[in-house]
Design a protein around this motif. Structure first.
Motif, PDB file in Angstrom:
ATOM      1  N   MET A 268      -2.896  46.269  52.582  1.00 53.39           N
ATOM      2  CA  MET A 268      -1.776  45.590  53.217  1.00 53.39           C
ATOM      3  C   MET A 268      -2.243  45.037  54.570  1.00 53.39           C
ATOM      4  SD  MET A 268       1.899  47.042  54.554  1.00 53.39           S
ATOM      5  CE  MET A 268       2.913  46.838  53.131  1.00 53.39           C
ATOM      6  N   ASN A 269      -1.887  43.799  54.814  1.00 52.13           N
ATOM      7  CA  ASN A 269      -2.195  43.153  56.075  1.00 52.13           C
ATOM      8  C   ASN A 269      -1.451  43.864  57.212  1.00 52.13           C
ATOM      9  OD1 ASN A 269      -2.159  41.376  58.332  1.00 52.13           O
ATOM     10  ND2 ASN A 269      -2.528  39.656  56.978  1.00 52.13           N
ATOM     11  N   LYS A 270      -2.060  43.853  58.356  1.00 48.88           N
ATOM     12  CA  LYS A 270      -1.504  44.545  59.525  1.00 48.88           C
ATOM     13  C   LYS A 270      -0.076  44.067  59.863  1.00 48.88           C
ATOM     14  CE  LYS A 270      -2.850  45.416  64.313  1.00 48.88           C
ATOM     15  NZ  LYS A 270      -3.880  45.173  65.312  1.00 48.88           N
ATOM     16  N   TYR A 271       0.196  42.766  59.644  1.00 49.01           N
ATOM     17  CA  TYR A 271       1.496  42.204  60.014  1.00 49.01           C
ATOM     18  C   TYR A 271       2.326  41.768  58.805  1.00 49.01           C
ATOM     19  CZ  TYR A 271      -0.804  42.087  64.515  1.00 49.01           C
ATOM     20  OH  TYR A 271      -1.473  42.435  65.650  1.00 49.01           O
ATOM     21  N   GLU A 272       1.961  42.192  57.627  1.00 47.99           N
ATOM     22  CA  GLU A 272       2.633  41.760  56.412  1.00 47.99           C
ATOM     23  C   GLU A 272       4.117  42.127  56.395  1.00 47.99           C
ATOM     24  OE1 GLU A 272       1.903  42.069  51.640  1.00 47.99           O
ATOM     25  OE2 GLU A 272       0.299  42.602  53.006  1.00 47.99           O
ATOM     26  N   ASP A 273       4.474  43.224  56.994  1.00 45.79           N
ATOM     27  CA  ASP A 273       5.872  43.648  57.005  1.00 45.79           C
ATOM     28  C   ASP A 273       6.767  42.725  57.837  1.00 45.79           C
ATOM     29  OD1 ASP A 273       4.538  44.563  59.302  1.00 45.79           O
ATOM     30  OD2 ASP A 273       6.023  46.134  59.618  1.00 45.79           O
ATOM     31  N   MET A 274       6.169  41.863  58.656  1.00 46.08           N
ATOM     32  CA  MET A 274       6.950  40.963  59.506  1.00 46.08           C
ATOM     33  C   MET A 274       7.089  39.567  58.923  1.00 46.08           C
ATOM     34  SD  MET A 274       5.770  42.017  63.376  1.00 46.08           S
ATOM     35  CE  MET A 274       4.229  41.164  63.289  1.00 46.08           C
ATOM     36  N   LEU A 275       6.447  39.283  57.810  1.00 44.23           N
ATOM     37  CA  LEU A 275       6.438  37.927  57.271  1.00 44.23           C
ATOM     38  C   LEU A 275       7.826  37.418  56.891  1.00 44.23           C
ATOM     39  CD1 LEU A 275       3.228  37.939  55.068  1.00 44.23           C
ATOM     40  CD2 LEU A 275       3.565  36.862  57.275  1.00 44.23           C
TER      41      LEU A 275
END
Length: 57
Positions: A1-8
């Motif tokens: 999981m990308n570090k900022y994926e939860d903010m997309l």
């Protein structure tokens, strides 16, 4: 999981106290940084095209 994926997919916050700034005013706030020659004229032309697309005179 990308570090900022939860903010997309997070929606941008909208103020309950301040209405959104009109697009013309947002564009105008960058006018003082028009260091390139012809920038002001190009911006005016884009605003004119945008207004025509929206049906403004």
């Amino acid at each position: 999981m990308n570090k900022y994926e939860d903010m997309l997919d997070v929606k941008r916050p909208v103020s309950k106290k301040h209405p959104p700034m009109p697009i013309k005013d947002r564009a105008a706030q960058f006018a003082p940084f028009a260091a390139l020659s012809g920038h002001r004229e190009a911006l005016a032309e884009e605003i004119k095209k945008y207004d025509e697309d929206l049906g403004y005179q």
